[in-house]
Design a protein around this motif. Structure first.
Motif, PDB file in Angstrom:
ATOM      1  N   LEU A  59     -38.964  84.023  67.096  1.00  0.00           N
ATOM      2  CA  LEU A  59     -38.411  85.375  67.235  1.00  0.00           C
ATOM      3  C   LEU A  59     -37.330  85.399  68.307  1.00  0.00           C
ATOM      4  O   LEU A  59     -36.264  85.994  68.134  1.00  0.00           O
ATOM      5  N   ASN A  60     -37.602  84.691  69.418  1.00  0.00           N
ATOM      6  CA  ASN A  60     -36.619  84.646  70.500  1.00  0.00           C
ATOM      7  C   ASN A  60     -35.325  83.982  70.047  1.00  0.00           C
ATOM      8  O   ASN A  60     -34.235  84.442  70.373  1.00  0.00           O
ATOM      9  N   VAL A  61     -35.474  82.870  69.308  1.00  0.00           N
ATOM     10  CA  VAL A  61     -34.290  82.163  68.815  1.00  0.00           C
ATOM     11  C   VAL A  61     -33.482  83.079  67.896  1.00  0.00           C
ATOM     12  O   VAL A  61     -32.253  83.190  67.991  1.00  0.00           O
ATOM     13  N   TYR A  62     -34.217  83.762  67.028  1.00  0.00           N
ATOM     14  CA  TYR A  62     -33.565  84.657  66.080  1.00  0.00           C
ATOM     15  C   TYR A  62     -32.783  85.743  66.813  1.00  0.00           C
ATOM     16  O   TYR A  62     -31.628  86.034  66.497  1.00  0.00           O
ATOM     17  N   ALA A  63     -33.418  86.314  67.841  1.00  0.00           N
ATOM     18  CA  ALA A  63     -32.772  87.372  68.609  1.00  0.00           C
ATOM     19  C   ALA A  63     -31.531  86.835  69.306  1.00  0.00           C
ATOM     20  O   ALA A  63     -30.474  87.480  69.328  1.00  0.00           O
ATOM     21  N   ALA A  64     -31.647  85.621  69.871  1.00  0.00           N
ATOM     22  CA  ALA A  64     -30.514  85.019  70.573  1.00  0.00           C
ATOM     23  C   ALA A  64     -29.357  84.798  69.611  1.00  0.00           C
ATOM     24  O   ALA A  64     -28.194  85.091  69.935  1.00  0.00           O
ATOM     25  N   LEU A  65     -29.671  84.298  68.401  1.00  0.00           N
ATOM     26  CA  LEU A  65     -28.615  84.063  67.409  1.00  0.00           C
ATOM     27  C   LEU A  65     -27.942  85.374  67.022  1.00  0.00           C
ATOM     28  O   LEU A  65     -26.719  85.449  66.901  1.00  0.00           O
ATOM     29  N   GLY A  66     -28.762  86.396  66.857  1.00  0.00           N
ATOM     30  CA  GLY A  66     -28.222  87.702  66.480  1.00  0.00           C
ATOM     31  C   GLY A  66     -27.266  88.221  67.535  1.00  0.00           C
ATOM     32  O   GLY A  66     -26.152  88.660  67.228  1.00  0.00           O
ATOM     33  N   LEU A  67     -27.674  88.111  68.793  1.00  0.00           N
ATOM     34  CA  LEU A  67     -26.832  88.603  69.879  1.00  0.00           C
ATOM     35  C   LEU A  67     -25.555  87.775  69.975  1.00  0.00           C
ATOM     36  O   LEU A  67     -24.467  88.312  70.213  1.00  0.00           O
TER      37      LEU A  67
END
Lengths: 431, 270
Positions: free
Chosen positions: B16-24
C-alpha cells in the motif's frame, strides 16, 4: 456558568426604571402617537391566503400597550403567519394591520417599528454580541454615542454585559436567546414579536426563561406579542391569549377566561385537560341549564353568554359539558356501603356522574383517577390522596361530584368524547 | 490502528505504501521537474537537459521579452475576466439559491453545461461566431470567452456556499431597520465572501491556464500558455520554468491562506 438564577430578586436598575416606558422617549422612530390610542397593534379583518389555502381567516383583535399577548394554537393554525404580517414579512391578502394607529399593511419590515425575536434567534454569526445589538440603531442612523449607551444598557438588562465581545457561537442557547432579545429591544419597538421563543431550549432552561422574559418585559415596559404552541407557556406568561385553530381566532381572553370559560370545544380541549361529555339540552333552571348526558346522567351546567350562544339553543340540541379534572371529587357510588368517603350531605342532584374505576395513578399530592361512564366515555379526575383512595380498585363503582359552576356548557358534540389532553409536558414526562 | 502482526498484513501494508508513493510521484514529479529546471543553466535553445545549478534565470526572469509580454497579458485577461465573472456568477448563485422561480430548474442545467462541454466545442463555436460577425479576434474576444466559462464556474462555487445560508438572517436585518441594500452589504455579503473569494481564485487560475478556448479566439494575440506552446517548437527558455514556478508558489500560498482561514473559522465556531 450558564444562565442566571431565575429566582434572583428583580433588580431595581435605575436607568430603565427612570423611563418606565422607553417607547415614549424614543426620538428616532416613534410615531409620537401616544397622544392617541393605547392600541399598539390592531388586526382589522386580516386574512392571508396562499393559493387556495387560507392560512389566516379574518383575524380581528387589538393588542394594548404594555401587554404580554400570546397567540396560541397547534402547528398550522396561522399564528406564525399572523405574526409575520405584523412584522411585515408577509402581506395580508385582505384586511388591515394597524401599528400605533397607522395602516402598515403595505409597509416593508424595515420601516415598521416592531422587532422580532426569531425562533432560531438569527443572530449574525460574523458580529460580536455588541455588534449584533448595535445593528438596529446603526441601521437607523442613531449617533454613535447614543447607540453605544443604549447597547450597554440593554446588555445589562439581559445580563450579558460580560459577553459583549463574544461571538454568538460562543454562547449557550439561553444566552443567544437573550442576545436576540436585547438586539430587538434596543430599538424600543412599539411591540416585540417573539416566534416560539422558547422552543429551541431544553425543558429546564425553558422554565427559567419564562421568568426571565416576564422580568425583562416588566423592566422595559414594551408590548410583547408571542407565538407558541405550548399552552403551559401561554397560560403562565400572558396577560391575554388568542387561541387560533385552522386560521381562525377561536377565543381571545385572559388565561383564566380561556381555561375556565372556553368559547368553543376546540379551546376547551386544547387548553389543559378537559372532560367533554356529550349530551342534549333538556331544559333550564334559573342560571343553570339541564343536560341529559349520553351516559344517562342528568347534570346541571352553566354557560356564559359568549359560549357559542348555548343559551339560545332549543331543547334537544347537541351540547357538551366540560369538567376540569382538578375540580372533581370522588365519592363512592350510591348504595355500595362505602359511606365513609361520602361528603357531608352527599352529592347534590345534577352535580355528579357515576361509572366504574378504570385506573388509579398515585402522583404524590394528588392521584389521577380514570373512570368509565355507562356509555364508555372516559373521565379523568385529579383527586386528593386521602385515606379512602386505596380502597378503590379497577372495576369498583364510583361517582365524581363537583361544586356549582364547575360544569361548563359548550355548544356541539365533541369530536372525541371524554378526557382530552394536549398537555405536552405531561406527554413528555410520561415518555 | 495497530501495526499488522501477520506476514500477510505486513506485505499488504508495504504494498500500500509503495502504491501511494507511486501515485504521489506520478502527480508531483512533472511539477518538481519544472521547478528543478528553473535552476538549470541551459545549453542551446532547449532547457531540457540538466547542466548545472544556477540562479541566473531567477535573477533575470523577464529577459525573454515575448514571454514576459504574454505573461503580463495573461494576468490582465485573468484580472478583467475574473472580476466580471465573479460579479455576474455571484448574482446568479444568490438568485438561484434564494428564489425558486419558473425555469430555475433548466437554468441550473444550463449552468453546468459550459463546464461539461468539451473546450474544443466552446472554443471553435465562439470563434465561428466571431468570424461570422466580423469581429477581430484578440484581447477582447479572449476576455469574453473566459468570462463565459468562468461565470458558470463562479455561480456553481458560490451557490455551494449560499445554499447553506440562513435566509432568516436577512429577515432579521430588515426587521432591525436595515434597507435591502444595507442588508446585503452588512449581512449577506460578508457571510458568503469566503465562497466568492474561493470562486475568484479558482477562476483566475482557470483563465491563466486556459489554452484551447483561448487559442481559438486569440487571433494573433499571444497569452502565456500559447506563447509557451509556440516557443516550444524552436526553443524552451528557462524563464518559462521560472514563471511557471512563480505561478505554482503563488497558488500554493493562496491555498495555504485559504486553509488557515478555514481553520481559524472553525476554531471560532467551536
Amino acid at each position: 456558568m450558564d444562565t442566571q438564577d431565575p429566582a434572583a430578586p428583580y433588580r431595581t436598575d435605575p436607568r430603565p426604571t427612570t423611563s418606565p416606558d422607553p417607547a415614549r422617549t424614543d426620538t428616532g422612530t416613534g410615531t409620537g402617537s401616544d397622544t392617541g390610542t393605547d392600541d399598539v397593534v390592531v388586526l382589522d379583518g386580516v386574512s392571508k391566503r396562499f393559493g387556495s389555502f387560507t392560512a389566516v381567516d379574518r383575524a380581528d383583535f387589538t393588542i394594548e400597550r404594555g401587554e404580554f399577548f400570546a397567540m396560541l394554537g397547534p402547528s398550522g393554525c396561522g399564528k406564525t403567519t399572523t405574526l409575520k404580517m405584523i412584522a411585515g414579512f408577509e402581506q395580508p391578502s385582505g384586511g388591515r394591520v394597524l401599528l400605533e394607529g397607522v395602516d402598515v399593511s403595505r409597509t416593508p419590515p424595515y420601516k415598521r417599528n416592531v422587532n422580532t425575536v426569531f425562533q432560531q434567534y438569527a443572530l449574525f454569526p460574523h458580529m460580536t454580541v455588541a455588534e449584533n445589538v448595535a445593528f438596529g440603531p446603526r441601521s437607523k442612523k442613531v449617533p454613535k454615542a447614543e447607540y453605544v449607551e443604549r447597547v450597554t444598557d440593554m446588555l445589562e438588562v439581559v445580563r450579558l454585559s460580560d459577553f459583549a465581545h463574544r461571538r454568538p457561537n460562543q454562547l449557550s442557547g439561553g444566552q443567544q436567546q437573550r442576545v436576540a432579545l436585547a438586539r430587538a429591544l434596543v430599538n424600543y419597538p412599539s411591540a416585540l414579536l417573539l416566534d416560539e421563543p422558547l422552543a429551541a431550549l431544553d425543558l429546564k432552561l425553558r422554565e427559567a426563561m419564562q421568568f426571565e422574559l416576564k422580568r425583562i418585559q416588566r423592566e422595559v415596559g414594551i408590548t410583547f406579542v408571542f407565538v407558541t404552541h405550548d399552552q403551559g407557556e401561554a397560560l403562565t406568561m400572558s396577560d391575554r391569549i388568542a387561541v387560533m385553530n385552522e386560521g381562525r381566532v377561536e377565543q381571545i381572553g385572559t388565561p383564566e377566561d380561556i381555561y375556565h370559560r372556553p368559547a368553543t370545544l376546540f379551546v376547551a380541549s386544547f387548553i389543559g385537560t378537559a372532560n367533554l361529555l356529550p349530551g342534549a339540552l333538556a331544559g333550564r333552571d334559573g342560571d343553570e341549564l339541564i343536560v341529559r348526558l349520553e351516559s344517562g346522567d342528568t347534570v346541571r351546567a352553566v354557560g356564559s353568554n359568549t359560549s357559542a350562544g348555548v343559551g339560545s339553543h332549543a331543547d334537544g340540541s347537541p351540547v357538551s359539558v366540560m369538567l376540569r379534572p382538578e375540580r372533581l371529587r370522588v365519592i363512592p357510588a350510591p348504595g355500595t356501603g362505602a359511606d365513609r368517603a361520602v361528603e357531608p350531605g352527599g352529592a347534590a342532584p345534577g352535580r355528579s356522574v357515576s361509572g366504574t374505576v378504570d385506573d388509579l395513578v398515585f402522583q404524590g399530592a394528588s392521584a389521577r383517577l380514570s373512570l368509565r361512564l355507562a356509555d364508555g366515555t372516559d373521565v379523568i379526575a385529579n383527586v386528593g390522596t386521602d385515606a379512602d383512595l386505596p380502597f378503590l380498585r379497577p372495576g369498583d363503582p364510583v361517582a365524581v361530584t363537583w361544586q356549582p359552576g364547575a360544569a361548563y356548557l359548550l355548544a356541539g358534540r365533541p369530536p372525541r368524547p371524554g378526557a382530552s389532553t394536549t398537555d405536552v409536558d405531561q406527554v413528555e414526562a410520561a415518555l | 490502528m495497530s501495526a499488522p502482526t501477520t506476514t500477510r498484513g505486513k506485505v499488504a501494508r508495504w504494498a500500500l505504501n509503495v502504491y501511494a508513493a507511486l501515485g504521489l510521484a506520478y502527480l508531483f514529479v512533472p511539477i518538481a521537474w519544472i521547478v528543478m529546471f528553473s535552476f538549470n543553466e541551459p545549453r542551446g535553445n532547449y532547457n531540457i537537459v540538466w547542466q548545472r545549478f544556477t540562479l541566473d534565470n531567477w535573477r533575470d526572469p523577464f529577459s525573454d521579452e515575448g514571454l514576459t509580454d504574454a505573461f503580463v497579458r495573461s494576468l490582465q485577461i485573468a484580472a478583467i475576466s475574473t472580476s466580471v465573472a465573479v460579479v455576474l456568477g455571484s448574482m446568479i448563485a444568490i438568485g438561484l439559491a434564494r428564489y425558486s422561480f419558473r425555469g430555475s430548474g433548466p437554468l441550473n442545467f444550463l449552468l453546468v453545461l459550459p463546464l461539461t462541454t468539451p473546450e474544443i466545442v466552446i472554443g471553435s463555436s465562439l470563434a465561428a461566431l466571431f468570424l461570422d460577425w466580423d469581429v477581430t479576434r484578440g484581447f477582447t474576444t479572449v476576455v469574453i470567452a473566459h468570462i463565459m466559462f468562468q461565470v458558470s464556474f463562479v455561480a456553481l462555487t458560490v451557490r455551494a456556499r449560499v445554499r447553506g445560508f440562513d435566509w432568516t438572517l436577512e429577515q432579521a436585518a430588515q426587521d432591525l431597520g436595515a434597507t435591502p441594500f444595507r442588508t446585503f452589504w452588512t449581512v449577506t455579503f460578508p457571510l458568503i465572501l469566503p465562497g466568492i473569494l474561493a470562486a475568484a481564485l479558482l477562476s483566475f487560475a482557470l483563465s491563466i491556464d486556459d489554452f484551447i478556448i483561448t487559442l481559438f479566439n486569440a487571433g494573433s494575440l499571444s497569452t502565456f500558455p500559447i506563447y509557451i506552446d509556440g516557443s516550444f517548437r524552436v526553443r524552451f527558455p528557462p524563464q518559462v520554468n521560472v514563471l511557471a514556478t512563480t505561478i505554482l508558489v503563488f497558488s500554493v500560498a493562496m491555498m495555504a491562506i485559504g486553509l488557515l482561514w478555514g481553520l481559524r473559522d472553525r476554531r471560532r465556531n467551536r
